[in-house]
Design a protein around this motif. Sequence first.
Motif: not given
Length: 219
Positions: A65-68, A46-49, A134-137
């Motif tokens: 990107k991972g957090t989203k 996943l680091a390569t992605k 939007q991926g926001e809390i």
Amino acid sequence: MSVAIENFVKAIYKNDKHDINDTKPGNIAKKLGISNAAATDMAKKLATKDLLYYEKYQALQLTDKGTKMALNVVRKHRLWESFLYKLFDMSLHEIHREAESLEHETSDFLADKISEYLGNPKFDPHGDPIPNAQGEITTTNTAIPLSNTQENKLYIIARLMSDDKEFFDFCAQNGLKFGNQILVSKQFAKNKMTQITINNNTILLNEDFTKIIYVDEIN
């Protein structure tokens, strides 16, 4: 993305935000029920992605990107929990179990439709915040663990942070439900126990429970 990848980034996100354990591969492996070697291999992949940062022996950290991605999965999971709880009156453990599968099969379009149907809820039945599209809390977290409360004060249950069936069964049997009011009558600091009163019943809880029941003080 595959179910395995989505579960991996979600586990990192949840460990980072909520759990006592950190996000080293060994702890993520334990959370997901996989081997340490498998977790390390997945982290490298996943680091390569560009989904996370990997450094040997260090805790894993999600990229933007991972957090989203993690928040998108979390949103779908918590929307399904809210939907199943509302329509079928399923237990907190049951809605969690079913949402674990449904979250991976849900399009963004369907998630938006579920949210709209439910009135765009801010919290799921466990008290966990639901990210927006939007991926926001957008909610502010002021809750504290029951173990940190003061005696002779009233509190509102704000969050039940577990996925354990026995814990949820106990909560259901004793009225420990998101939004319910409790009185903290005694703190036994030496023995790490808390005595509360709810619905005219007195309950003594040990630290295993008081660390994962979060409350807001009633002013």
